[in-house]
Scaffold this active site. Structure first.
Site, PDB file in Angstrom:
ATOM      1  N   ASP A 250     -55.084  87.456  59.608  1.00  0.00           N
ATOM      2  CA  ASP A 250     -56.465  87.605  58.585  1.00  0.00           C
ATOM      3  C   ASP A 250     -55.502  88.473  57.564  1.00  0.00           C
ATOM      4  O   ASP A 250     -57.240  89.438  57.960  1.00  0.00           O
ATOM      5  CB  ASP A 250     -57.556  87.288  58.161  1.00  0.00           C
ATOM      6  CG  ASP A 250     -58.978  86.905  57.034  1.00  0.00           C
ATOM      7  OD1 ASP A 250     -58.312  86.467  55.927  1.00  0.00           O
ATOM      8  OD2 ASP A 250     -59.590  87.622  57.095  1.00  0.00           O
ATOM      9  N   CYS A 303     -57.663  87.156  50.876  1.00  0.00           N
ATOM     10  CA  CYS A 303     -58.444  86.816  49.653  1.00  0.00           C
ATOM     11  C   CYS A 303     -57.885  87.736  48.638  1.00  0.00           C
ATOM     12  O   CYS A 303     -58.394  88.312  48.092  1.00  0.00           O
ATOM     13  CB  CYS A 303     -59.864  87.244  49.752  1.00  0.00           C
ATOM     14  SG  CYS A 303     -59.724  89.180  49.831  1.00  0.00           S
TER      15      CYS A 303
END
Ligand SMILES: C[S@@+](CC[C@H](N)C(=O)[O-])C[C@H]1O[C@@H](n2cnc3c(N)ncnc32)[C@H](O)[C@@H]1O
Length: 358
Positions: A250, A303
């Site tokens: 991530d 993101c």
């Protein structure tokens, strides 16, 4: 309400002129204050809103300024312009209460400017100013998202809704979907290489997997609860080859899909950062790939919405993209998947899942 405006003004001065981080500062100011729930909500909206809409507010004000005012008055005018144009505060309150925050000698000036801001219809010079983004982010998102760019940027000017998991952990829905896309199964060994503060690691552990969490930064790693934690650099991870069924990256990224979460982020990040982050991300993918056992999977998420930080990374040798859709919320995006902020009112994210074939 004017205590609320006072607190907001104090925060904005520190954000505008001392480089304070909006979320950290607001948390500590609200922690110390005795404001009611309602006033806290108002302070939050004023601080985050004025910070996000800084460029739009400046354009509203600059129409009536013959010369640059003192920095503290610039900030106060922004706060007034935000209330008048973006927050739907009645003009008499927005002007009157904001003028009261000015030093006596400057009240006439602030009053005159804000009245004119309130009275004079705005003709925006362009979309970047209207939506209050730096040109480079606006142009980049236009290039990346085409017709969807405006909806994405408008959504990222609104506060993020709070979503809470069954176990009480607060986590954006799209982040929950990333954790679910790892498809952690009971008994599997899973490595989360960029894990702090631990949202996805704890979600995967609650699926019954054995999760090891790692993060570069000690102070962030300390935030992770409930799973074993290793402080280490994902570019040189301290694990033997083929030691995990699944590895989640991530990755640290520019956050251009999650701008609504950090009001000041758009004014901090630079286009150069994107290139530097892309290099770091590639290094992490290369180092992580060998840790996956043959037949296992590597899941990459960010993101942000730039191709440079996602689908332009080379597919690691010995891996192939998993073509099955992770869940209906995800839209196909080259060999990966993405959700845009306005699709489901979440952060914007890109997800790529690879299977190790050799
Ligand atoms: C997007 S955040 C992770 C969020 C986390 N997965 C969650 O769901 O709560 C990226 C993390 O990568 C970490 N990081 C940055 N550079 C790193 C590196 N070289 N090695 C390992 N972690 C790194 C940062 O400290 C940050 O915590």
């Amino acid at each position: 309400m004017n205590n609320a405006r006072q607190v907001a003004y104090r925060c904005l001065q520190r954000i505008d002129h001392d480089g304070a981080y909006a979320n950290l500062l607001l948390q500590s100011e609200l922690g110390r204050s005795k404001l009611s729930e309602r006033d806290r909500g108002f302070v939050t909206e004023l601080v985050y809103g004025t910070t996000r809409m800084r460029r739009g507010c400046d354009a509203l004000i600059d129409r009536f300024l013959a010369k640059e005012p003192q920095p503290s008055l610039r900030t106060l005018l922004r706060l007034g312009a935000y209330q008048l144009h973006f927050a739907g505060v009645a003009a008499h309150a927005a002007v009157g209460e904001t003028v009261e925050l000015a030093p006596k000698a400057a009240r006439g000036f602030v009053n005159a400017i804000l009245r004119r801001v309130g009275d004079t219809p705005m003709e925006w010079p362009n979309d970047a100013v209207r939506m209050s983004y730096p040109d480079w982010i606006h142009d980049r998102l236009r290039d990346e998202l085409g017709d969807e760019a405006e909806a994405a940027m408008m959504r990222m000017n609104e506060p993020a809704p709070v979503s809470v998991r069954d176990d009480g952990y607060r986590q954006d829905l799209a982040s929950q979907w990333v954790a679910a896309a790892v498809e952690a199964a009971p008994g599997e060994r899973i490595l989360d290489l960029c894990a702090a503060p631990g949202g996805k690691a704890t979600a995967m552990a609650s699926d019954g997997a054995y999760v090891v969490a790692a993060d570069l930064q000690m102070h962030r790693a300390k935030l992770i609860r409930g799973v074993p934690v290793v402080v280490g650099d994902a570019v040189a991870p301290p694990f033997p080859p083929s030691s995990f069924d699944k590895v989640l990256i991530d990755a640290p990224c520019s956050g251009l899909g999650a701008l609504r979460r950090r009001a000041d982020a758009r004014w901090r990040i630079t286009e150069r950062d994107i290139g530097e982050l892309a290099v770091l991300q590639r290094g992490i993918i290369e180092a992580a790939a060998p840790l996956v056992r043959p037949g296992g999977s590597l899941v990459y998420s960010v993101c942000t919405l730039t191709a440079e930080e996602s689908i332009e990374h080379p597919i690691p040798a010995g891996f192939e993209p998993i073509v099955e859709s992770p869940a209906p919320e995800w839209q196909p995006y080259a060999h990966g998947w993405r959700v845009l902020p306005h699709d489901h009112d979440t952060d914007g994210m890109v997800l790529i899942r690879y299977r190790r074939t050799t």
